[in-house]
Design a protein around this motif. Structure first.
Motif, PDB file in Angstrom:
ATOM      1  N   MET A  32       0.832  -1.202   0.000  1.00 19.20           N
ATOM      2  CA  MET A  32       0.000   0.000   0.000  1.00 19.20           C
ATOM      3  C   MET A  32       0.871   1.258   0.000  1.00 19.20           C
ATOM      4  O   MET A  32       0.634   2.211  -0.759  1.00 19.20           O
ATOM      5  CB  MET A  32      -0.928   0.009   1.221  1.00 19.20           C
ATOM      6  N   ALA A  33       1.884   1.264   0.852  1.00 21.14           N
ATOM      7  CA  ALA A  33       2.757   2.430   0.947  1.00 21.14           C
ATOM      8  C   ALA A  33       3.498   2.669  -0.364  1.00 21.14           C
ATOM      9  O   ALA A  33       3.635   3.821  -0.818  1.00 21.14           O
ATOM     10  CB  ALA A  33       3.744   2.255   2.093  1.00 21.14           C
ATOM     11  N   LYS A  34       3.968   1.602  -0.996  1.00 21.74           N
ATOM     12  CA  LYS A  34       4.671   1.749  -2.279  1.00 21.74           C
ATOM     13  C   LYS A  34       3.739   2.286  -3.359  1.00 21.74           C
ATOM     14  O   LYS A  34       4.119   3.159  -4.156  1.00 21.74           O
ATOM     15  CB  LYS A  34       5.276   0.428  -2.714  1.00 21.74           C
ATOM     16  N   GLN A  35       2.515   1.786  -3.374  1.00 24.41           N
ATOM     17  CA  GLN A  35       1.550   2.251  -4.367  1.00 24.41           C
ATOM     18  C   GLN A  35       1.259   3.743  -4.199  1.00 24.41           C
ATOM     19  O   GLN A  35       1.180   4.490  -5.175  1.00 24.41           O
ATOM     20  CB  GLN A  35       0.262   1.430  -4.254  1.00 24.41           C
ATOM     21  N   ILE A  36       1.117   4.171  -2.955  1.00 26.62           N
ATOM     22  CA  ILE A  36       0.905   5.603  -2.688  1.00 26.62           C
ATOM     23  C   ILE A  36       2.125   6.406  -3.112  1.00 26.62           C
ATOM     24  O   ILE A  36       2.022   7.439  -3.782  1.00 26.62           O
ATOM     25  CB  ILE A  36       0.614   5.826  -1.190  1.00 26.62           C
ATOM     26  N   ALA A  42       1.770  11.743  -1.834  1.00 25.95           N
ATOM     27  CA  ALA A  42       3.026  11.681  -1.099  1.00 25.95           C
ATOM     28  C   ALA A  42       2.830  10.799   0.125  1.00 25.95           C
ATOM     29  O   ALA A  42       2.064  11.162   1.039  1.00 25.95           O
ATOM     30  CB  ALA A  42       3.465  13.085  -0.687  1.00 25.95           C
ATOM     31  N   PHE A  43       3.470   9.636   0.147  1.00 28.16           N
ATOM     32  CA  PHE A  43       3.386   8.783   1.337  1.00 28.16           C
ATOM     33  C   PHE A  43       4.129   9.465   2.480  1.00 28.16           C
ATOM     34  O   PHE A  43       5.308   9.798   2.370  1.00 28.16           O
ATOM     35  CB  PHE A  43       3.998   7.408   1.073  1.00 28.16           C
ATOM     36  N   SER A  44       3.416   9.688   3.598  1.00 26.25           N
ATOM     37  CA  SER A  44       3.994  10.461   4.702  1.00 26.25           C
ATOM     38  C   SER A  44       4.281   9.644   5.942  1.00 26.25           C
ATOM     39  O   SER A  44       5.091  10.068   6.778  1.00 26.25           O
ATOM     40  CB  SER A  44       3.062  11.626   5.067  1.00 26.25           C
ATOM     41  N   GLY A  45       3.601   8.497   6.125  1.00 20.97           N
ATOM     42  CA  GLY A  45       3.873   7.715   7.311  1.00 20.97           C
ATOM     43  C   GLY A  45       2.683   6.938   7.809  1.00 20.97           C
ATOM     44  O   GLY A  45       1.815   6.531   7.015  1.00 20.97           O
ATOM     45  N   VAL A  46       2.619   6.768   9.131  1.00 24.70           N
ATOM     46  CA  VAL A  46       1.600   5.923   9.746  1.00 24.70           C
ATOM     47  C   VAL A  46       1.001   6.611  10.962  1.00 24.70           C
ATOM     48  O   VAL A  46       1.633   7.474  11.593  1.00 24.70           O
ATOM     49  CB  VAL A  46       2.180   4.552  10.167  1.00 24.70           C
ATOM     50  N   MET A  47      -0.231   6.229  11.273  1.00 24.80           N
ATOM     51  CA  MET A  47      -0.911   6.727  12.473  1.00 24.80           C
ATOM     52  C   MET A  47      -1.657   5.583  13.131  1.00 24.80           C
ATOM     53  O   MET A  47      -2.082   4.641  12.458  1.00 24.80           O
ATOM     54  CB  MET A  47      -1.892   7.843  12.135  1.00 24.80           C
ATOM     55  N   ALA A  48      -1.798   5.665  14.454  1.00 27.06           N
ATOM     56  CA  ALA A  48      -2.548   4.652  15.203  1.00 27.06           C
ATOM     57  C   ALA A  48      -3.335   5.333  16.312  1.00 27.06           C
ATOM     58  O   ALA A  48      -2.951   6.396  16.802  1.00 27.06           O
ATOM     59  CB  ALA A  48      -1.599   3.608  15.792  1.00 27.06           C
ATOM     60  N   LEU A  83      10.869   3.199   2.334  1.00 28.71           N
ATOM     61  CA  LEU A  83       9.694   4.073   2.452  1.00 28.71           C
ATOM     62  C   LEU A  83       9.687   4.708   3.844  1.00 28.71           C
ATOM     63  O   LEU A  83       8.869   4.367   4.703  1.00 28.71           O
ATOM     64  CB  LEU A  83       8.413   3.270   2.222  1.00 28.71           C
ATOM     65  N   PRO A  84      10.605   5.620   4.104  1.00 30.59           N
ATOM     66  CA  PRO A  84      10.696   6.211   5.448  1.00 30.59           C
ATOM     67  C   PRO A  84       9.452   7.011   5.809  1.00 30.59           C
ATOM     68  O   PRO A  84       8.792   7.597   4.943  1.00 30.59           O
ATOM     69  CB  PRO A  84      11.922   7.123   5.349  1.00 30.59           C
ATOM     70  N   CYS A  85       9.130   7.015   7.092  1.00 31.14           N
ATOM     71  CA  CYS A  85       7.934   7.686   7.605  1.00 31.14           C
ATOM     72  C   CYS A  85       8.315   9.022   8.227  1.00 31.14           C
ATOM     73  O   CYS A  85       9.002   9.063   9.257  1.00 31.14           O
ATOM     74  CB  CYS A  85       7.247   6.815   8.656  1.00 31.14           C
ATOM     75  N   ARG A  86       7.864  10.094   7.632  1.00 25.96           N
ATOM     76  CA  ARG A  86       8.021  11.413   8.230  1.00 25.96           C
ATOM     77  C   ARG A  86       7.098  11.553   9.436  1.00 25.96           C
ATOM     78  O   ARG A  86       7.423  12.221  10.416  1.00 25.96           O
ATOM     79  CB  ARG A  86       7.712  12.492   7.190  1.00 25.96           C
ATOM     80  N   VAL A  87       5.916  10.916   9.356  1.00 25.19           N
ATOM     81  CA  VAL A  87       4.913  10.976  10.413  1.00 25.19           C
ATOM     82  C   VAL A  87       4.774   9.597  11.050  1.00 25.19           C
ATOM     83  O   VAL A  87       4.495   8.612  10.359  1.00 25.19           O
ATOM     84  CB  VAL A  87       3.550  11.426   9.852  1.00 25.19           C
ATOM     85  N   VAL A  88       4.996   9.526  12.356  1.00 25.86           N
ATOM     86  CA  VAL A  88       4.725   8.313  13.127  1.00 25.86           C
ATOM     87  C   VAL A  88       3.889   8.793  14.317  1.00 25.86           C
ATOM     88  O   VAL A  88       4.415   9.259  15.326  1.00 25.86           O
ATOM     89  CB  VAL A  88       6.017   7.625  13.594  1.00 25.86           C
ATOM     90  N   SER A  89       2.576   8.679  14.171  1.00 26.27           N
ATOM     91  CA  SER A  89       1.633   9.378  15.042  1.00 26.27           C
ATOM     92  C   SER A  89       0.807   8.390  15.853  1.00 26.27           C
ATOM     93  O   SER A  89       0.243   7.443  15.293  1.00 26.27           O
ATOM     94  CB  SER A  89       0.709  10.242  14.172  1.00 26.27           C
ATOM     95  N   VAL A  90       0.733   8.623  17.163  1.00 29.11           N
ATOM     96  CA  VAL A  90      -0.089   7.777  18.029  1.00 29.11           C
ATOM     97  C   VAL A  90      -0.929   8.664  18.935  1.00 29.11           C
ATOM     98  O   VAL A  90      -0.668   9.858  19.071  1.00 29.11           O
ATOM     99  CB  VAL A  90       0.763   6.830  18.898  1.00 29.11           C
ATOM    100  N   ALA A  95       5.898  -0.894  12.469  1.00 31.78           N
ATOM    101  CA  ALA A  95       5.448  -0.569  11.115  1.00 31.78           C
ATOM    102  C   ALA A  95       6.384   0.448  10.468  1.00 31.78           C
ATOM    103  O   ALA A  95       6.755   0.305   9.284  1.00 31.78           O
ATOM    104  CB  ALA A  95       4.023  -0.029  11.160  1.00 31.78           C
ATOM    105  N   ALA A  96       6.757   1.476  11.213  1.00 35.10           N
ATOM    106  CA  ALA A  96       7.640   2.506  10.663  1.00 35.10           C
ATOM    107  C   ALA A  96       9.003   1.927  10.294  1.00 35.10           C
ATOM    108  O   ALA A  96       9.588   2.281   9.252  1.00 35.10           O
ATOM    109  CB  ALA A  96       7.792   3.642  11.660  1.00 35.10           C
ATOM    110  N   GLU A  97       9.525   1.025  11.124  1.00 35.19           N
ATOM    111  CA  GLU A  97      10.817   0.399  10.843  1.00 35.19           C
ATOM    112  C   GLU A  97      10.743  -0.479   9.596  1.00 35.19           C
ATOM    113  O   GLU A  97      11.653  -0.467   8.750  1.00 35.19           O
ATOM    114  CB  GLU A  97      11.261  -0.430  12.045  1.00 35.19           C
ATOM    115  N   ARG A  98       9.672  -1.232   9.444  1.00 36.64           N
ATOM    116  CA  ARG A  98       9.512  -2.092   8.268  1.00 36.64           C
ATOM    117  C   ARG A  98       9.432  -1.254   6.999  1.00 36.64           C
ATOM    118  O   ARG A  98      10.011  -1.604   5.962  1.00 36.64           O
ATOM    119  CB  ARG A  98       8.256  -2.960   8.402  1.00 36.64           C
ATOM    120  N   LEU A  99       8.716  -0.152   7.078  1.00 38.98           N
ATOM    121  CA  LEU A  99       8.591   0.717   5.912  1.00 38.98           C
ATOM    122  C   LEU A  99       9.929   1.366   5.569  1.00 38.98           C
ATOM    123  O   LEU A  99      10.305   1.448   4.390  1.00 38.98           O
ATOM    124  CB  LEU A  99       7.525   1.780   6.188  1.00 38.98           C
ATOM    125  N   ALA A 100      10.661   1.804   6.575  1.00 39.39           N
ATOM    126  CA  ALA A 100      11.978   2.399   6.331  1.00 39.39           C
ATOM    127  C   ALA A 100      12.928   1.388   5.696  1.00 39.39           C
ATOM    128  O   ALA A 100      13.677   1.710   4.761  1.00 39.39           O
ATOM    129  CB  ALA A 100      12.563   2.940   7.632  1.00 39.39           C
TER     130      ALA A 100
END
Length: 373
Positions: free
Chosen positions: A152-156, A163-169, A206-213, A197-202
């Motif tokens: 999903m992140a790669k497709q975005i 612009a893929f920006s990261g993940v939120m939970a 696909l590094p995450c600028r946003v890692v939001s909880v 999730a952020a580590e796997r993407l990096a």
């Protein structure tokens, strides 16, 4: 000067002293852990309230595009729309982009990503997108360990004008954590799974600028968030009976109440009738410990044991938890009471105006709010 007693009821009342204290408590916690706070403005959808708990140039979270437009109009530019985006909202999002708002949207499934990438050329500027994670098996989101997360992140990332920006939970399951230890454990789970999730993407480029909880119970827990870029929370500003039941706050910290008027009695049933029904209080029964809300006197002092046991559209029924008879002089016809809400967001959402008080007698300000979706 307007007296609270002169208001047409039901009316939503904000104790600004409590609101200020609650807001400072969360800001202090975020400063202590060294992370920025992105307040969720859905609790009090008011720019005047946000000046206290989300002052400009704060980044904010919204739950509706109406909130996004309302707050953007007041100068808020960094806005996370934290509800899964659907095609019927693309045009409204594009309008915000065109107006210069740095809006970020969320998706959590391949169908949403497919639809968004097919339509990506419609956006006038690159649209920031985060993927929502399921860290507690509570609501929306995709598993942090899922291979689909990476695709999903790669497709975005590869799509035009996205612009893929990261993940939120959002650890919504924290609302079922009844001890401080359980809340701390949930915060640890929320942060660790989001960081995974952020580590796997990096690792996948696909590094995450946003890692939001964020949730109020986890944000205020003893856990020191790691691998995270920001904290989100909202109901901390007013708190409510659900938060009090979790010992996240005291009942005396609740900053929002509904002013209501006694309209009658049913002495044989030990009932007091008021003009705040579910239209004024909401249908949310929270933990189900307090019916539709706890009763206070007109100044905000809790009347021990008295609660709203039942509601109709415009009628609330107050009785004592021990079925005590109505005391003489306590609930006179035409007298006013205040009801503390189970879920402040649901109750505040019933109103377009908030009446603000510093002394629990007079109205010091009247705040407006966003409306609709």
């Amino acid at each position: 000067m307007t007296l609270l007693s002169a208001l047409i009821t039901p009316a939503c009342v904000i104790d600004i002293n409590r609101l200020e204290r609650n807001s400072e408590r969360m800001l202090t916690k975020c400063r202590t852990v060294g992370l920025p706070l992105r307040p969720h403005v859905k609790t009090l959808k008011s720019t005047q309230a946000a000046a206290i708990y989300a002052p400009l140039p704060s980044a904010i979270t919204v739950s509706t595009l109406a909130e996004a437009r309302y707050f953007a109009g007041a100068g808020y530019q960094d806005i996370l729309y934290a509800v899964g985006l659907t095609p019927n909202k693309y045009e409204a999002v594009n309008k915000l982009l065109a107006d210069g708002v740095a809006i970020t949207v969320a998706v959590d499934n391949p169908s949403a990503v497919d639809a968004l990438t097919r339509a990506s050329s419609l956006f006038c500027k690159p649209l920031s997108v985060v993927i929502e994670l399921d860290v507690d098996d509570h609501r929306a989101g995709i598993a942090p360990e899922s291979e689909t997360l990476l695709s999903m992140a790669k497709q975005i990332n590869d799509a035009e004008q996205l612009a893929f920006s990261g993940v939120m939970a959002h650890a919504g399951a924290s609302y079922g954590c009844n001890t401080q230890a359980a809340q701390t454990a949930m915060a640890k789970q929320e942060c660790e799974r989001t960081a995974i999730a952020a580590e796997r993407l990096a690792d996948a480029g696909l590094p995450c600028r946003v890692v939001s909880v964020g949730s109020t119970p986890t944000a205020l827990s003893d856990y020191k968030q790691t691998g995270i870029t920001e904290i989100r929370a909202g109901v901390y500003a007013t708190f409510d009976l659900v938060m009090a039941d979790l010992n996240v706050c005291a009942v005396e910290d609740i900053a929002l109440s509904v002013l209501t008027t006694v309209i009658g009695h049913q002495p044989k049933k030990n009932w007091v009738l008021v003009d705040a029904g579910w239209m004024g209080l909401s249908r949310d029964k929270g933990s189900n410990n307090h019916g539709y809300g706890l009763v206070t006197d007109a100044s905000g002092k809790v009347l021990d044991g008295w609660y709203v046991s039942m509601t109709n559209q415009e009628h609330g029924i107050i009785e004592h938890k021990d079925k005590l008879p109505i005391p003489d002089g306590l609930f006179e016809f035409g007298s006013q009471l205040r009801i503390l809400p189970n879920h402040a967001c649901a109750t505040a959402g019933q109103y377009r105006k908030y009446f603000v008080t510093r002394d629990n007698q007079t109205v010091s300000e009247v705040w407006d709010s966003a409306d609709g979706w």
